[in-house]
Design a protein around this motif. Structure first.
Motif, PDB file in Angstrom:
ATOM      1  N   LYS A  68     -28.170   4.006 -52.844  1.00  0.00           N
ATOM      2  CA  LYS A  68     -27.076   4.951 -53.088  1.00  0.00           C
ATOM      3  C   LYS A  68     -25.811   4.513 -52.359  1.00  0.00           C
ATOM      4  O   LYS A  68     -24.694   4.603 -52.905  1.00  0.00           O
ATOM      5  N   LYS A  69     -25.963   4.023 -51.137  1.00  0.00           N
ATOM      6  CA  LYS A  69     -24.793   3.555 -50.391  1.00  0.00           C
ATOM      7  C   LYS A  69     -24.132   2.379 -51.100  1.00  0.00           C
ATOM      8  O   LYS A  69     -22.901   2.314 -51.209  1.00  0.00           O
ATOM      9  N   GLN A 116     -24.403   1.701 -54.293  1.00  0.00           N
ATOM     10  CA  GLN A 116     -23.842   2.223 -55.538  1.00  0.00           C
ATOM     11  C   GLN A 116     -22.509   2.923 -55.282  1.00  0.00           C
ATOM     12  O   GLN A 116     -21.558   2.779 -56.063  1.00  0.00           O
ATOM     13  N   ASP A 117     -22.423   3.665 -54.174  1.00  0.00           N
ATOM     14  CA  ASP A 117     -21.173   4.362 -53.845  1.00  0.00           C
ATOM     15  C   ASP A 117     -20.042   3.373 -53.599  1.00  0.00           C
ATOM     16  O   ASP A 117     -18.905   3.584 -54.054  1.00  0.00           O
ATOM     17  N   ILE A 120     -34.059   4.342 -51.592  1.00  0.00           N
ATOM     18  CA  ILE A 120     -33.148   5.109 -52.447  1.00  0.00           C
ATOM     19  C   ILE A 120     -31.821   5.343 -51.729  1.00  0.00           C
ATOM     20  O   ILE A 120     -30.744   5.197 -52.319  1.00  0.00           O
ATOM     21  N   SER A 121     -31.893   5.695 -50.440  1.00  0.00           N
ATOM     22  CA  SER A 121     -30.654   5.974 -49.699  1.00  0.00           C
ATOM     23  C   SER A 121     -29.800   4.719 -49.561  1.00  0.00           C
ATOM     24  O   SER A 121     -28.561   4.787 -49.670  1.00  0.00           O
ATOM     25  N   GLU A 161     -36.100   6.843 -58.038  1.00  0.00           N
ATOM     26  CA  GLU A 161     -36.117   8.304 -57.966  1.00  0.00           C
ATOM     27  C   GLU A 161     -37.127   8.891 -58.944  1.00  0.00           C
ATOM     28  O   GLU A 161     -37.799   9.888 -58.633  1.00  0.00           O
ATOM     29  N   ARG A 165     -31.900   2.404 -58.713  1.00  0.00           N
ATOM     30  CA  ARG A 165     -32.027   3.642 -57.934  1.00  0.00           C
ATOM     31  C   ARG A 165     -32.678   4.739 -58.760  1.00  0.00           C
ATOM     32  O   ARG A 165     -33.589   5.443 -58.293  1.00  0.00           O
ATOM     33  N   TYR A 166     -32.229   4.917 -59.998  1.00  0.00           N
ATOM     34  CA  TYR A 166     -32.809   5.957 -60.852  1.00  0.00           C
ATOM     35  C   TYR A 166     -34.293   5.696 -61.113  1.00  0.00           C
ATOM     36  O   TYR A 166     -35.095   6.628 -61.216  1.00  0.00           O
ATOM     37  N   LYS A 180     -27.472   1.239 -60.020  1.00  0.00           N
ATOM     38  CA  LYS A 180     -27.739   2.620 -60.434  1.00  0.00           C
ATOM     39  C   LYS A 180     -29.072   2.731 -61.167  1.00  0.00           C
ATOM     40  O   LYS A 180     -29.866   3.649 -60.897  1.00  0.00           O
TER      41      LYS A 180
END
Length: 754
Positions: free
Chosen positions: A226-227, A229-230, A222-223, A208, A204-205, A201
């Motif tokens: 995010k995957k 992280q999800d 980033i994408s 961003e 990623r932040y 996270k």
């Protein structure tokens, strides 16, 4: 590393990023109060974390009291929303899960659902209180106004600094993420998976936050983060469920709760499988390394066009390459080129590495008259220093030690210089298009040589889109025509190969397009001594002294080794004559040195080969006068090491050159590069022969050539040299005694001349 202007750039960029996060958070918080949609709580918490990440990144850009207060308020929001967000997620999931169950199961699960709803209602006052506190005292409007006043427009230099900072921040976050690699292979590492989610996270932040500094917005990275992280987030949610449900089962809950527990455990196992698959794919494709490589490439300009239209018609261009941290060689080349009329100097890369003067070389190359492109070694050390790319696993022990030394000793100023170097330079002159690049026009790692496949050369000639291509990398001189394209390699300034230790460069006359390959003698002794002094391997010092590459074998047999001794000595005499120093003094020193050698044969135990080396040293000891009247012994040393006409192999040159170095002034020392590369026996040989040579040279201090030795012998305590008519030669005898310290050391006896 940052200049005043770049600090302004970071502050302006940071102010804009923080203000955008603040504005969005403020809007989301308005909906998070009362009975607003659940999504407002979730988004508020997300943007509070983004804002915290930005405040951490730009911490040094604002006054401490401001940063401290802002961080305190934002952390309060994050904490207050945490419990509410987790309960909202659980309520939504349980409600969806119950939809497909029978009435009996629904009734059992509804008890759990109502409990969650009650707990959620209980934490809402905490949410409301935190939101009020966040906006109290007009903090948000004042904060917003201050940030807007600081968010100035950025010029290219400011953007460059922002991208440099982005790389540094990403390196730190990537290392944090990689530190959790071990838990990917351990399905039961619940806590580590949770910590890994936080690391993903934050990375990623960070991306961003810096995304506006890049044309592509770093979207692909980033994408993917995010995957990941999800997946880790859903695993964490499952872990929370499992822990809570296991506790309930202790109190004999019904089958519906047990089934929910099984569902959460199964879901987590499936998610873990997705984690393993994704992580392995990242490792195979080097995703994190590719991210940082792209960030590094964004810092450095790919190509640079320069204007040389105002160059004087009589001016020449000097092309250099592969300096490799060798300052004495660079200084010698630049001085020589300037004397030959060079006004512009263009460097085809590899400024650092191997040599012991990396930072000094970079400082020298900062001169505005020197145009430099990035080399592959520069790139490798730069990437390693910035933490970009996988660890270097290649190379032999010597190469690894050399790289480690460069990486450890390169300073921030040098890193800043390397970051700004383009991969190629282009210009036009005399109707011709020039391209300067380190290796091939297609790759910074691809060597171009005369043995390169002809079809490949034709391809590279097309890729170059130039008439003249100047490159380095191979360290070997080359002038090669491929159709209408001319490839020039000036050889290496700082790390010559092929057995010639002299520095090499190319001088171009732009009017006639005539090219001259130039070799320049430099102070080999200084480089070898510095290599030893800074702790680099002795083998490296020998390579520099011999002009040999790391992959080239030691020259153990000279082409003229089979000649008779008398013939080889004739060749040595010819070289001394060529330097203008086959004179009465050199011949006298030779004869006297040989006489002393023969008299002391029983003491030193050396043979015909060593006698030959002594004669060579005597004949060549003063050839340095042809270059310098100051420290001519050091000039003699450099000339002997560079002269391949001398019938000496690599080791013999080291020994004979050592005799010329030590025939006056300082004695041999272990920290002298040329001395320490010799083995113990060879060092003793140098001590003995140089000790004899020094005394012989002292006995002709006035170059009168009239001192005659009538006897020489040794007893257990003294070496005695008897000369004819000592009263007439008191000056020579005193000089011989003063220069006899090395002889005394070599024989461990006192010297008496009488």
């Amino acid at each position: 590393m940052a200049s005043r202007e770049s600090t302004i750039g970071m502050t302006a960029f940071g102010a804009k990023a923080i203000d955008e996060y603040l504005t969005t958070l403020h809007l989301q918080l308005q909906g998070a109060s009362g009975e607003g949609p659940v999504e407002f709580i979730h988004q508020s918490r997300v943007y509070s974390r983004r804002l915290r990440a930005a405040l951490t990144i730009f911490d040094g850009c604002f006054q401490k009291e401001h940063s401290k207060l802002w961080m305190k308020r934002v952390k309060g929001v994050t904490r207050s929303l945490g419990a509410a967000r987790d309960l909202d997620v659980q309520i939504l999931l349980l409600g969806k899960y119950m939809d497909s169950k029978d009435e009996t199961s629904k009734a059992e699960l509804d008890v759990l659902l109502q409990e969650l709803i009650g707990r959620r209602a209980a934490v809402q006052p905490d949410v409301e209180e935190a939101l009020v506190k966040f906006e109290e005292e007009g903090l948000v409007p004042g904060w917003h106004a201050l940030l807007q006043s600081m968010a100035l427009p950025l010029d290219e230099l400011m953007w460059q600094d922002v991208r440099t900072a982005a790389l540094g921040q990403v390196v730190v976050r990537r290392k944090e993420l990689l530190s959790f690699s071990d838990c990917v292979v351990d399905e039961k590492a619940v806590l580590r998976h949770h910590q890994m989610r936080i690391a993903v996270k934050w990375l990623r932040y960070t991306l961003e936050t810096f995304a506006p500094a890049y044309e592509d917005g770093l979207k692909q990275y980033i994408s993917r983060l995010k995957k990941l992280q999800d997946i880790l987030g859903e695993m964490h949610d499952c872990d929370v469920w499992v822990e809570a449900l296991l506790e309930r089962l202790r109190w004999r809950c019904g089958p519906a709760v047990a089934a929910l527990l099984q569902d959460r455990q199964t879901t987590r196992s499936l998610l873990y499988g997705q984690l393993v698959t994704m992580w392995r794919d990242w490792e195979v494709n080097g995703l994190l390394w590719a991210l940082e490589t792209d960030l590094l490439a964004a810092i450095r300009p790919r190509s640079k066009h320069i204007d040389l239209s105002d160059l004087s018609p009589s001016a020449k261009i000097a092309f250099i390459a592969d300096v490799h941290g060798n300052l004495p060689a660079l200084e010698a080349v630049m001085e020589d080129a300037a004397e030959r009329g060079a006004d512009v100097f263009i460097n085809a890369g590899d400024c650092i590495g191997w040599g012991p003067f990396d930072n000094e070389v970079v400082q020298y190359l900062r001169d505005p008259s020197i145009i430099t492109v990035l080399g592959n070694y520069d790139q490798g050390i730069l990437a390693a220093r910035m933490g970009v790319g996988p660890p270097n696993q290649g190379g032999d022990r010597l190469k690894r030690k050399v790289a480690a030394h460069a990486l450890q000793n390169i300073n921030d100023a040098s890193i800043s210089f390397l970051l700004g170097l383009p991969e190629e330079v282009r210009f036009e002159m005399g109707g011709r298009r020039f391209l300067i690049t380190h290796a091939s026009p297609a790759s910074i790692l691809e060597p171009v040589t005369e043995s390169t496949d002809p079809e490949r050369l034709e391809t590279l000639a097309k890729v170059a889109d130039a008439d003249i291509v100047v490159l380095g990398h191979t360290h070997r001189c080359m002038d090669l025509a491929v159709g209408e394209v001319r490839f020039l390699n000036p050889g290496s300034v700082g790390r010559p190969v092929g057995g010639d230790p002299r520095a090499s460069y190319v001088l171009l006359d732009p009017q006639s397009m005539l090219v001259e390959f130039v070799r320049v003698q430099y102070d080999l002794k200084e480089v070898a001594d510095r290599i030893v002094a800074v702790g680099l391997p002795k083998k490296l010092a020998q390579m520099y002294l011999a002009g040999r590459g790391s992959d080239e074998p030691e020259e153990k047999v000279h082409a003229q080794s089979d000649l008779e001794m008398a013939k080889k000595l004739e060749l040595v005499e010819g070289e001394a004559r060529r330097y203008g120093h086959l004179d009465g003094h050199s011949l006298f020193v030779r004869g006297t040195a040989v006489q002393l050698f023969d008299h002391l044969q029983g003491e030193h135990g050396l043979g015909a080969q060593e006698r030959y080396w002594l004669e060579c040293g005597a004949l060549l000891h003063d050839i340095g006068w042809s270059q310098s009247g100051i420290d001519h012994n050091l000039a003699s040393f450099n000339l002997v090491m560079s002269d391949h006409h001398l019938p000496l192999d690599e080791r013999e040159r080291l020994i004979v050159a050592g005799l010329t170095r030590y025939h006056r002034k300082g004695l041999p020392k272990e920290d002298h590069g040329n001395y320490t590369v010799l083995n113990k026996r060879e060092r003793r040989t140098v001590d003995v022969l140089a000790g004899i040579l020094r005394v012989a040279d002292g006995l002709d201090v006035r170059h009168a050539h009239d001192v005659r030795i009538v006897g020489c012998w040794a007893d257990p305590h003294v070496i005695i040299i008897e000369v004819e008519d000592p009263l007439s030669h008191r000056y020579e005898i005193e000089a011989g005694r003063k220069k006899g310290r090395l002889l005394e050391k070599a024989f461990d006896r006192r010297l008496a001349i009488q």
